[in-house]
Write an enzyme that holds these catalytic residues in place. Sequence first.
Site, PDB file in Angstrom:
ATOM      1  N   GLY A 247     -15.538  23.630  49.067  1.00  0.00           N
ATOM      2  CA  GLY A 247     -15.515  22.209  49.383  1.00  0.00           C
ATOM      3  C   GLY A 247     -16.536  21.343  48.683  1.00  0.00           C
ATOM      4  O   GLY A 247     -16.600  20.136  48.945  1.00  0.00           O
ATOM      5  N   GLU A 289     -17.041  29.937  48.718  1.00  0.00           N
ATOM      6  CA  GLU A 289     -15.733  29.983  48.027  1.00  0.00           C
ATOM      7  C   GLU A 289     -15.452  28.714  47.237  1.00  0.00           C
ATOM      8  O   GLU A 289     -14.546  27.941  47.583  1.00  0.00           O
ATOM      9  CB  GLU A 289     -14.617  30.170  49.064  1.00  0.00           C
ATOM     10  CG  GLU A 289     -14.778  31.391  49.925  1.00  0.00           C
ATOM     11  CD  GLU A 289     -13.727  31.455  51.038  1.00  0.00           C
ATOM     12  OE1 GLU A 289     -13.205  30.400  51.452  1.00  0.00           O
ATOM     13  OE2 GLU A 289     -13.444  32.554  51.490  1.00  0.00           O
ATOM     14  N   GLY A 291     -13.900  26.264  44.577  1.00  0.00           N
ATOM     15  CA  GLY A 291     -12.740  26.186  43.692  1.00  0.00           C
ATOM     16  C   GLY A 291     -12.962  25.050  42.715  1.00  0.00           C
ATOM     17  O   GLY A 291     -13.316  25.236  41.553  1.00  0.00           O
ATOM     18  N   ARG A 292     -12.821  23.829  43.248  1.00  0.00           N
ATOM     19  CA  ARG A 292     -12.965  22.613  42.453  1.00  0.00           C
ATOM     20  C   ARG A 292     -14.251  22.582  41.629  1.00  0.00           C
ATOM     21  O   ARG A 292     -14.231  22.221  40.454  1.00  0.00           O
ATOM     22  CB  ARG A 292     -12.953  21.429  43.420  1.00  0.00           C
ATOM     23  CG  ARG A 292     -12.830  20.078  42.782  1.00  0.00           C
ATOM     24  CD  ARG A 292     -13.082  18.980  43.823  1.00  0.00           C
ATOM     25  NE  ARG A 292     -12.321  19.165  45.041  1.00  0.00           N
ATOM     26  CZ  ARG A 292     -11.097  18.690  45.244  1.00  0.00           C
ATOM     27  NH1 ARG A 292     -10.510  17.985  44.313  1.00  0.00           N
ATOM     28  NH2 ARG A 292     -10.471  18.907  46.382  1.00  0.00           N
ATOM     29  N   TYR A 333      -3.209  11.692  47.020  1.00  0.00           N
ATOM     30  CA  TYR A 333      -4.451  11.333  47.724  1.00  0.00           C
ATOM     31  C   TYR A 333      -5.077  10.045  47.227  1.00  0.00           C
ATOM     32  O   TYR A 333      -6.237   9.784  47.524  1.00  0.00           O
ATOM     33  CB  TYR A 333      -5.531  12.406  47.527  1.00  0.00           C
ATOM     34  CG  TYR A 333      -5.139  13.845  47.665  1.00  0.00           C
ATOM     35  CD1 TYR A 333      -4.735  14.356  48.891  1.00  0.00           C
ATOM     36  CD2 TYR A 333      -5.251  14.715  46.580  1.00  0.00           C
ATOM     37  CE1 TYR A 333      -4.426  15.706  49.013  1.00  0.00           C
ATOM     38  CE2 TYR A 333      -4.945  16.066  46.708  1.00  0.00           C
ATOM     39  CZ  TYR A 333      -4.528  16.547  47.928  1.00  0.00           C
ATOM     40  OH  TYR A 333      -4.240  17.879  48.053  1.00  0.00           O
ATOM     41  N   CYS A 360      10.508   9.147  37.884  1.00  0.00           N
ATOM     42  CA  CYS A 360      11.266   8.072  38.523  1.00  0.00           C
ATOM     43  C   CYS A 360      10.763   7.817  39.937  1.00  0.00           C
ATOM     44  O   CYS A 360      11.474   8.061  40.919  1.00  0.00           O
ATOM     45  CB  CYS A 360      12.738   8.425  38.523  1.00  0.00           C
ATOM     46  SG  CYS A 360      13.353   8.454  36.853  1.00  0.00           S
ATOM     47  N   GLU A 361       9.557   7.359  40.037  1.00  0.00           N
ATOM     48  CA  GLU A 361       8.913   6.999  41.307  1.00  0.00           C
ATOM     49  C   GLU A 361       7.949   5.880  40.980  1.00  0.00           C
ATOM     50  O   GLU A 361       7.133   6.030  40.066  1.00  0.00           O
ATOM     51  CB  GLU A 361       8.045   8.164  41.829  1.00  0.00           C
ATOM     52  CG  GLU A 361       8.762   9.437  42.144  1.00  0.00           C
ATOM     53  CD  GLU A 361       9.529   9.393  43.454  1.00  0.00           C
ATOM     54  OE1 GLU A 361       9.108   8.645  44.360  1.00  0.00           O
ATOM     55  OE2 GLU A 361      10.546  10.078  43.544  1.00  0.00           O
ATOM     56  N   TYR A 389      -6.559  21.779  40.934  1.00  0.00           N
ATOM     57  CA  TYR A 389      -5.422  21.182  41.636  1.00  0.00           C
ATOM     58  C   TYR A 389      -4.574  20.309  40.714  1.00  0.00           C
ATOM     59  O   TYR A 389      -4.021  19.301  41.125  1.00  0.00           O
ATOM     60  CB  TYR A 389      -5.897  20.409  42.882  1.00  0.00           C
ATOM     61  CG  TYR A 389      -6.791  21.273  43.755  1.00  0.00           C
ATOM     62  CD1 TYR A 389      -6.249  22.306  44.515  1.00  0.00           C
ATOM     63  CD2 TYR A 389      -8.179  21.102  43.780  1.00  0.00           C
ATOM     64  CE1 TYR A 389      -7.056  23.138  45.278  1.00  0.00           C
ATOM     65  CE2 TYR A 389      -8.995  21.927  44.553  1.00  0.00           C
ATOM     66  CZ  TYR A 389      -8.427  22.927  45.297  1.00  0.00           C
ATOM     67  OH  TYR A 389      -9.228  23.750  46.046  1.00  0.00           O
TER      68      TYR A 389
HETATM   69  C1  LIG Z   1      -9.319  25.143  49.400  1.00  0.00           C
HETATM   70  C2  LIG Z   1     -10.206  26.178  49.914  1.00  0.00           C
HETATM   71  C3  LIG Z   1     -11.359  26.521  49.197  1.00  0.00           C
HETATM   72  C4  LIG Z   1     -11.789  25.820  47.941  1.00  0.00           C
HETATM   73  O1  LIG Z   1     -12.072  24.481  48.155  1.00  0.00           O
HETATM   74  P1  LIG Z   1     -12.701  23.577  46.967  1.00  0.00           P
HETATM   75  O2  LIG Z   1     -12.755  22.234  47.554  1.00  0.00           O
HETATM   76  O3  LIG Z   1     -11.778  23.672  45.805  1.00  0.00           O
HETATM   77  O4  LIG Z   1     -14.049  24.156  46.655  1.00  0.00           O
HETATM   78  C5  LIG Z   1     -12.119  27.561  49.678  1.00  0.00           C
HETATM   79  N1  LIG Z   1     -11.772  28.233  50.810  1.00  0.00           N
HETATM   80  C6  LIG Z   1     -10.676  27.912  51.523  1.00  0.00           C
HETATM   81  C7  LIG Z   1     -10.343  28.698  52.735  1.00  0.00           C
HETATM   82  C8  LIG Z   1      -9.868  26.881  51.111  1.00  0.00           C
HETATM   83  O5  LIG Z   1      -8.780  26.565  51.820  1.00  0.00           O
END
Ligand SMILES: *Cc1c(COP(=O)(O)O)cnc(C)c1O
Length: 431
Positions: A247, A289, A291-292, A333, A360-361, A389
């Site tokens: 997150g 964890e 991601g982004r 979003y 087409c939106e 994403y």
């Molecule tokens: C989406 C998600 C992440 C990654 O979130 P980011 O905002 O991309 O860092 C990690 N753990 C869980 C369980 C998620 O659903």
Amino acid sequence: MKLHGNMSIKNNTLYIGGVSCVDLANKYSTPLYIFDENLIRENCREYRKYFKVDENSNKVAYAGKAFLTLYMCNLIKEENLCLDVVSGGELYTAHKANFPMENILFHGNNKTIDEIKMGIKLGVGRFVVDNFYELDIIEEICKENNKIQEIYFRITPGIEAHTHDYIKTGQIDSKFGFALINGDLYEAIEKLSKYKHIKLVGLHAHIGSQIFDIQPFIDEVDIMIDLIKEIKEKYNIDLKEIDLGGGIGVYYTKEDKPKTIKEFCEAIINRTEVKCKEIGIKVPTLIIEPGRSISANAGSTLYTIGSIKDIKNVRTYVSVDGGMTDNIRPSLYKAGYECSIVNKMKYEKVNNVTVAGKCCESGDILITHANIMDIESGDILITTSTGAYGYSMASNYNKIPKPAVVMVSNGKANLVCKRQTYDELLELELI
Ligand SMILES: *Cc1c(COP(=O)(O)O)cnc(C)c1O
């Protein structure tokens, strides 16, 4: 437009990883996703270093849903990160890339029976169990296969965090996890004794995405550490692992003021140590964890500008050859992005335009107010920070094929996903 990672400007042209974006557009066509491989690797290394992976045996698991391909799995493996998957498809991708299964965390609020079977047979390290139904299925499949599965319980800690604010609530209204407040977590723990093939080793929570504040993570640490102590006292179960989810927010536009990976990691690690000392328990293994914050700023998208529609006194629409099919985030979003023209990086005259997609939106707008150089049809437009994403949420709406993905580093480009062809679009269709 902010230059990220290994971006530079030479002769009015944008380069990424030492490769000219104009050359990339010519060679691979557009739309095209470009990833700065060294920036991804650098982000992984920052996490390993500041989250004390080697020093304290903490773990960093890349959240594959942000962007996952065979090549990316391999890269994450080379950087010695763990991987978090949320579906059979992501798990299969990791399996095909020979990703070490013991370093995989399997998430999801409704894993299907087939997905659970697949995870257990392949030997994923941890299931992050979301609900009672899943517990029963894991037990049954493990029994058939004579295996013991290590799990975390996913909990809803009552912290809801969004981009600029967060609230602490007794929130039980979430489709994810066991609620703390209504006693579901305790009920799950009490039931554990009847599951002979499941071993609870830790707790997991994920409080939101694109979070800039450190405080919600600190609150999360406090709640999780208190819980570990409580569970030890109440049930005599020693939980040694705490997974804090992902997150961490990143820069998309000037409005975003993200903290560094170092600042986040240090704050979390320090708070954990202080809190554990305060209440007198051993510091657990921490898992995070992201991601982004690993892939977003490393990715960009190239488009070719087609129609330019100047509606006098209203707005100028600059349309590109992609849109919501390769980047759904603006429509979904209202997410903001920056852009520029890669073949005119130093032009003086700047216009305020709206960058539109080709779907087409009427909602297919990539950027509502973009300040870009004096543009002409045929120019190559780049949107930055599309590495998370973007490709993973791409669709074939309007039967638009998915773009190709290229990794660039040290002056070389490496095609890692081919562009989808029209025939591939029809591959699944029967007549
Ligand atoms: C989406 C998600 C992440 C990654 O979130 P980011 O905002 O991309 O860092 C990690 N753990 C869980 C369980 C998620 O659903």
